[in-house]
Design an enzyme around this catalytic site. Structure first.
Site, PDB file in Angstrom:
ATOM      1  N   LYS A  47       1.021  -1.260   0.066  1.00 40.22           N
ATOM      2  CA  LYS A  47      -0.001  -0.139   0.125  1.00 40.22           C
ATOM      3  C   LYS A  47       0.888   1.166  -0.182  1.00 40.22           C
ATOM      4  O   LYS A  47       0.492   2.294  -0.498  1.00 40.22           O
ATOM      5  CB  LYS A  47      -1.054  -0.263   1.066  1.00 40.22           C
TER       6      LYS A  47
ATOM      7  N   TYR B 128      -9.282  -9.231  10.864  1.00 39.93           N
ATOM      8  CA  TYR B 128     -10.355  -9.980  10.393  1.00 39.93           C
ATOM      9  C   TYR B 128     -10.065 -11.645  10.485  1.00 39.93           C
ATOM     10  O   TYR B 128     -11.060 -12.364  10.284  1.00 39.93           O
ATOM     11  CB  TYR B 128     -10.932  -9.467   9.071  1.00 39.93           C
TER      12      TYR B 128
ATOM     13  N   GLY C 213       1.203   1.902  11.973  1.00 36.09           N
ATOM     14  CA  GLY C 213       1.550   1.648  10.524  1.00 36.09           C
ATOM     15  C   GLY C 213       0.602   2.195   9.819  1.00 36.09           C
ATOM     16  O   GLY C 213      -0.186   3.391   9.877  1.00 36.09           O
ATOM     17  N   GLY C 214       0.236   1.554   8.393  1.00 35.60           N
ATOM     18  CA  GLY C 214      -0.741   2.055   7.405  1.00 35.60           C
ATOM     19  C   GLY C 214      -2.121   2.153   7.822  1.00 35.60           C
ATOM     20  O   GLY C 214      -2.721   3.276   7.687  1.00 35.60           O
TER      21      GLY C 214
HETATM   22  P1  NAP Z   1       1.914  -2.360   9.520  1.00 38.77           P
HETATM   23  O1  NAP Z   1       2.119  -1.012   8.593  1.00 38.77           O
HETATM   24  O2  NAP Z   1       2.680  -3.493   9.195  1.00 38.77           O
HETATM   25  O3  NAP Z   1       1.831  -1.843  11.043  1.00 38.77           O
HETATM   26  C1  NAP Z   1       1.907  -2.928  11.940  1.00 38.77           C
HETATM   27  C2  NAP Z   1       1.624  -2.469  13.333  1.00 38.77           C
HETATM   28  O4  NAP Z   1       1.684  -3.679  13.924  1.00 38.77           O
HETATM   29  C3  NAP Z   1       2.880  -1.706  13.668  1.00 38.77           C
HETATM   30  O5  NAP Z   1       2.491  -0.312  14.516  1.00 38.77           O
HETATM   31  C4  NAP Z   1       3.772  -2.606  14.529  1.00 38.77           C
HETATM   32  O6  NAP Z   1       4.394  -1.904  15.646  1.00 38.77           O
HETATM   33  C5  NAP Z   1       2.562  -3.498  15.217  1.00 38.77           C
HETATM   34  N1  NAP Z   1       3.279  -4.764  15.661  1.00 38.77           N
HETATM   35  C6  NAP Z   1       3.468  -5.680  14.803  1.00 38.77           C
HETATM   36  N2  NAP Z   1       3.907  -6.605  15.612  1.00 38.77           N
HETATM   37  C7  NAP Z   1       3.871  -6.187  17.051  1.00 38.77           C
HETATM   38  C8  NAP Z   1       3.924  -6.897  18.286  1.00 38.77           C
HETATM   39  N3  NAP Z   1       4.639  -8.106  18.453  1.00 38.77           N
HETATM   40  N4  NAP Z   1       3.904  -6.187  19.416  1.00 38.77           N
HETATM   41  C9  NAP Z   1       3.485  -4.908  19.264  1.00 38.77           C
HETATM   42  N5  NAP Z   1       3.055  -4.321  18.265  1.00 38.77           N
HETATM   43  C10 NAP Z   1       3.332  -4.877  16.944  1.00 38.77           C
HETATM   44  O7  NAP Z   1       0.535  -3.039   8.976  1.00 38.77           O
HETATM   45  P2  NAP Z   1      -0.938  -2.231   8.510  1.00 38.77           P
HETATM   46  O8  NAP Z   1      -0.928  -2.245   6.928  1.00 38.77           O
HETATM   47  O9  NAP Z   1      -1.051  -1.072   9.480  1.00 38.77           O
HETATM   48  O10 NAP Z   1      -2.025  -3.391   9.026  1.00 38.77           O
HETATM   49  C11 NAP Z   1      -2.347  -3.517  10.467  1.00 38.77           C
HETATM   50  C12 NAP Z   1      -3.404  -4.478  10.771  1.00 38.77           C
HETATM   51  O11 NAP Z   1      -4.458  -3.839  10.064  1.00 38.77           O
HETATM   52  C13 NAP Z   1      -3.306  -6.040  10.077  1.00 38.77           C
HETATM   53  O12 NAP Z   1      -3.550  -6.731  10.922  1.00 38.77           O
HETATM   54  C14 NAP Z   1      -4.213  -5.797   8.950  1.00 38.77           C
HETATM   55  O13 NAP Z   1      -4.800  -7.157   8.726  1.00 38.77           O
HETATM   56  C15 NAP Z   1      -5.207  -4.833   9.448  1.00 38.77           C
HETATM   57  N6  NAP Z   1      -6.156  -4.215   8.229  1.00 38.77           N
HETATM   58  C16 NAP Z   1      -7.296  -4.834   8.251  1.00 38.77           C
HETATM   59  C17 NAP Z   1      -8.168  -4.090   7.111  1.00 38.77           C
HETATM   60  C18 NAP Z   1      -9.768  -4.418   7.054  1.00 38.77           C
HETATM   61  O14 NAP Z   1     -10.328  -4.288   5.896  1.00 38.77           O
HETATM   62  N7  NAP Z   1     -10.027  -5.185   8.193  1.00 38.77           N
HETATM   63  C19 NAP Z   1      -7.767  -3.311   6.202  1.00 38.77           C
HETATM   64  C20 NAP Z   1      -6.208  -2.740   6.395  1.00 38.77           C
HETATM   65  C21 NAP Z   1      -5.647  -3.394   7.284  1.00 38.77           C
HETATM   66  P3  NAP Z   1       6.127  -1.261  15.374  1.00 38.77           P
HETATM   67  O15 NAP Z   1       5.898  -0.057  14.922  1.00 38.77           O
HETATM   68  O16 NAP Z   1       6.544  -1.658  16.830  1.00 38.77           O
HETATM   69  O17 NAP Z   1       6.663  -2.512  14.371  1.00 38.77           O
END
Ligand code: NAP
Length: 280
Positions: free
Chosen positions: A75, A222, A136-137
């Site tokens: 993204k 989800y 994150g995103g």
């Molecule tokens: P991303 O940019 O990779 O961000 C991931 C986040 O999770 C970061 O803040 C990271 O913290 C944190 N994290 C990862 N592992 C961790 C751990 N062990 N302990 C604490 N924090 C942790 O991912 P994203 O694109 O934002 O997506 C995040 C979530 O949103 C995913 O689960 C995705 O499936 C969901 N999502 C859902 C939809 C929907 O339609 N329902 C749409 C988009 C996204 P650090 O900065 O410390 O690494």
């Protein structure tokens, strides 16, 4: 539901790209919607690794793919690969929807609507105190969605520098994220960390004692449908919002950008309710 049985030379082709992608419900959800609306289109999925993203985008132009849905991890990178970036996608720094008009690609973001619409079905956001977990995103989309409605957001993240960087774009507060954070003052808790996804199903970004019954707890994950965090929230008496609701709303907005038609939300919900796992 299966894709349109009447695929022909004039059928518009859409593609969802990501890595991994095999578990994505986007093709089923969008194809069911095309059929319900009588739209001559089909969506297929392609696993595209980060190394091939640029070639895949060139392929979209070459093959006249009509549009993309995009999921992790592309993204942010897509922002610099489209010709025009919608101002909201630019502000969020992530593209999950691409439209191809004769080789000219425009990038949009609909994740923020997937967060704002379900929340606003439950409460007005203006003046609410929001604890946003993650930086994150998806967190950027949530911050945009809540910030524009006058909610008071604090970003909590494991890596504090990322919390600070995201929060500072919106003049929001920020903090580290651990089991000692006191969230009692917050009305809404939004989890955008990936903690609790199928790879870490037993994990939760918060302990049960950090949740309070007056709170709305919004999960973006989800798969699984009910994460450990949502179980804790339910036990605490909170109102809960499943990540599948976000998935349908961001997909409905995507369908409307792609086709110009009103999304048949009930049809799209039917697919997600049937599905075992969901991916944007
Ligand atoms: P991303 O940019 O990779 O961000 C991931 C986040 O999770 C970061 O803040 C990271 O913290 C944190 N994290 C990862 N592992 C961790 C751990 N062990 N302990 C604490 N924090 C942790 O991912 P994203 O694109 O934002 O997506 C995040 C979530 O949103 C995913 O689960 C995705 O499936 C969901 N999502 C859902 C939809 C929907 O339609 N329902 C749409 C988009 C996204 P650090 O900065 O410390 O690494």
């Amino acid at each position: 539901m299966s894709p349109s049985p009447k695929i022909q030379a004039t059928t518009s082709v859409y593609m969802v790209i990501g890595d991994p992608i095999a578990h994505s419900l986007s093709p089923r959800m969008h194809n069911a919607a095309y059929q319900a609306c009588g739209i001559d289109s089909v969506m297929v999925a392609a696993r595209v690794s980060a190394d091939f993203l640029e070639s895949a985008v060139a392929g979209v132009r070459a093959l006249n793919i009509r549009g993309l849905a995009c999921t992790m991890p592309h993204k942010a990178a897509l922002c610099s690969l489209v010709d025009t970036l919608d101002p909201v996608a630019k502000a969020i720094g992530a593209v999950n929807t691409v439209v191809n008009n004769d080789g000219a690609l425009t990038g949009y973001n609909t994740d923020w609507l997937g967060i704002q619409r379900p929340l606003e079905k439950r409460l007005a956001l203006n003046g609410r105190r929001v604890a946003l977990l993650g930086a994150g995103g998806a967190a950027a989309a949530a911050l945009y969605a809540c910030g524009m409605r006058g909610a008071l957001v604090t970003v909590f993240n494991r890596t504090e520098s990322k919390a600070q960087a995201l929060a500072s774009q919106y003049g929001a507060s920020w903090s580290g994220l651990d089991a000692t954070c006191d969230l009692a003052q917050f009305d809404i808790v939004i989890n955008t960390t990936s903690l609790g996804m199928s790879q870490s199903i037993e994990a939760s970004p918060l302990t049960a004692s950090q949740l309070h019954r007056h709170q709305v707890v919004f999960e973006t994950i989800y798969s699984p449908r009910k994460t450990r965090l949502l179980s804790y929230a339910e036990q605490a008496g909170c109102q809960i919002v499943y990540g599948s609701e976000m998935f349908v709303e961001q997909g409905a907005a995507q369908f409307e950008i792609h086709t110009g038609a009103l999304a048949p939300r009930e049809v799209m919900w039917g697919v997600v309710d049937d599905g075992e796992s969901v991916s944007g």
